[in-house]
Design a protein around this motif. Structure first.
Motif, mmCIF file in Angstrom:
data_model
loop_
_atom_site.group_PDB
_atom_site.id
_atom_site.type_symbol
_atom_site.label_atom_id
_atom_site.label_comp_id
_atom_site.label_asym_id
_atom_site.label_seq_id
_atom_site.Cartn_x
_atom_site.Cartn_y
_atom_site.Cartn_z
ATOM 1 N N GLN A 1 2.723 -5.147 -15.673
ATOM 2 C CA GLN A 1 2.041 -3.863 -15.507
ATOM 3 C C GLN A 1 0.790 -4.021 -14.654
ATOM 4 N N ILE A 2 0.105 -5.120 -14.801
ATOM 5 C CA ILE A 2 -1.158 -5.322 -14.091
ATOM 6 C C ILE A 2 -0.935 -5.679 -12.625
ATOM 7 N N SER B 1 -0.713 -2.933 -10.058
ATOM 8 C CA SER B 1 -2.008 -2.279 -9.869
ATOM 9 C C SER B 1 -2.818 -2.999 -8.804
ATOM 10 N N ALA C 1 -2.667 -0.968 -5.064
ATOM 11 C CA ALA C 1 -3.896 -0.171 -4.995
ATOM 12 C C ALA C 1 -4.182 0.264 -3.561
ATOM 13 N N ALA D 1 2.544 9.767 -9.596
ATOM 14 C CA ALA D 1 2.029 8.667 -10.408
ATOM 15 C C ALA D 1 2.219 8.949 -11.896
ATOM 16 N N THR E 1 5.441 1.410 -14.539
ATOM 17 C CA THR E 1 4.199 1.971 -15.071
ATOM 18 C C THR E 1 3.001 1.500 -14.256
ATOM 19 N N GLY E 2 2.951 0.215 -13.949
ATOM 20 C CA GLY E 2 1.844 -0.328 -13.159
ATOM 21 C C GLY E 2 1.764 0.278 -11.774
ATOM 22 N N THR E 3 2.913 0.563 -11.184
ATOM 23 C CA THR E 3 2.928 1.221 -9.878
ATOM 24 C C THR E 3 2.339 2.624 -9.985
ATOM 25 N N VAL F 1 0.123 3.614 -12.176
ATOM 26 C CA VAL F 1 -1.327 3.441 -12.354
ATOM 27 C C VAL F 1 -1.992 3.154 -11.013
ATOM 28 N N ALA F 2 -1.358 2.305 -10.208
ATOM 29 C CA ALA F 2 -1.925 1.947 -8.902
ATOM 30 C C ALA F 2 -2.008 3.149 -7.971
ATOM 31 N N TYR G 1 -5.127 6.151 -9.495
ATOM 32 C CA TYR G 1 -6.577 6.051 -9.346
ATOM 33 C C TYR G 1 -7.082 6.403 -7.945
ATOM 34 N N GLN H 1 -9.829 5.163 -21.159
ATOM 35 C CA GLN H 1 -9.451 3.748 -21.191
ATOM 36 C C GLN H 1 -9.918 3.121 -22.473
#
Length: 159
Positions: A60-61, A64, A68, A87, A120-122, A124-125, A128, A159
């Protein structure tokens, strides 16, 4: 403090589009944060391996970090509202499918859990940078500093 009092104290809250963005900047990070707890328990129940858990959380990270920049480009090239919706859909699909998978199968495959967390990480990226790009478009320049502070407070609270 009443709604009228809040608007008098923080005039930027009178802008409908800002309130919608503010709500999304509170809910989206909160949903991802809460999902990490559920994902952790689901992975540990399925694999009983902290190493597998680290792979799933890293899945997930990592997007991001990687996406980004792409999220920033997407926010510049496309309407930020559409990028934010995309997103949110990616995050909802990734976490929702992960939840269904974890409930339907007592031992979901590790590759599936990693793949869904990458989705999910995509999301989030992409979220933001797009939400940052949208803020100056919906708030007058004279209120931008106040809007940015309130918006960041909402994100940090989520968060």
């Amino acid at each position: 403090m009443s709604r009228g009092g809040l608007i008098r104290r923080y005039p930027v809250l009178a802008i409908r589009d800002f309130r919608l963005l503010l709500g999304d900047r509170l809910i989206a990070p909160a949903s991802v944060g809460f999902s990490l707890v559920g994902v952790s328990f689901a992975v540990l129940r399925a694999t009983n391996s902290p190493v597998d858990l680290s792979y799933v959380l890293a899945a997930q990270i990592a997007p991001s970090l990687v996406f980004a920049l792409i999220g920033g480009v997407a926010a510049d090239r496309f309407p930020p509202q559409r990028v934010i919706v995309t997103a949110n859909l990616l995050m909802a699909f990734g976490e929702g499918t992960f939840g269904v998978l974890a409930l339907a199968s007592h031992h979901p495959p590790l590759w599936a859990m990693i793949g869904l967390e990458m989705v999910t990480g995509t999301g989030v990226a992409l979220f933001y940078p797009a939400s940052q790009a949208l803020l100056p478009r919906i708030v007058p320049a004279s209120m931008l500093q106040e809007a940015s502070a309130i918006s960041r407070l909402a994100m940090n609270t989520g968060q």
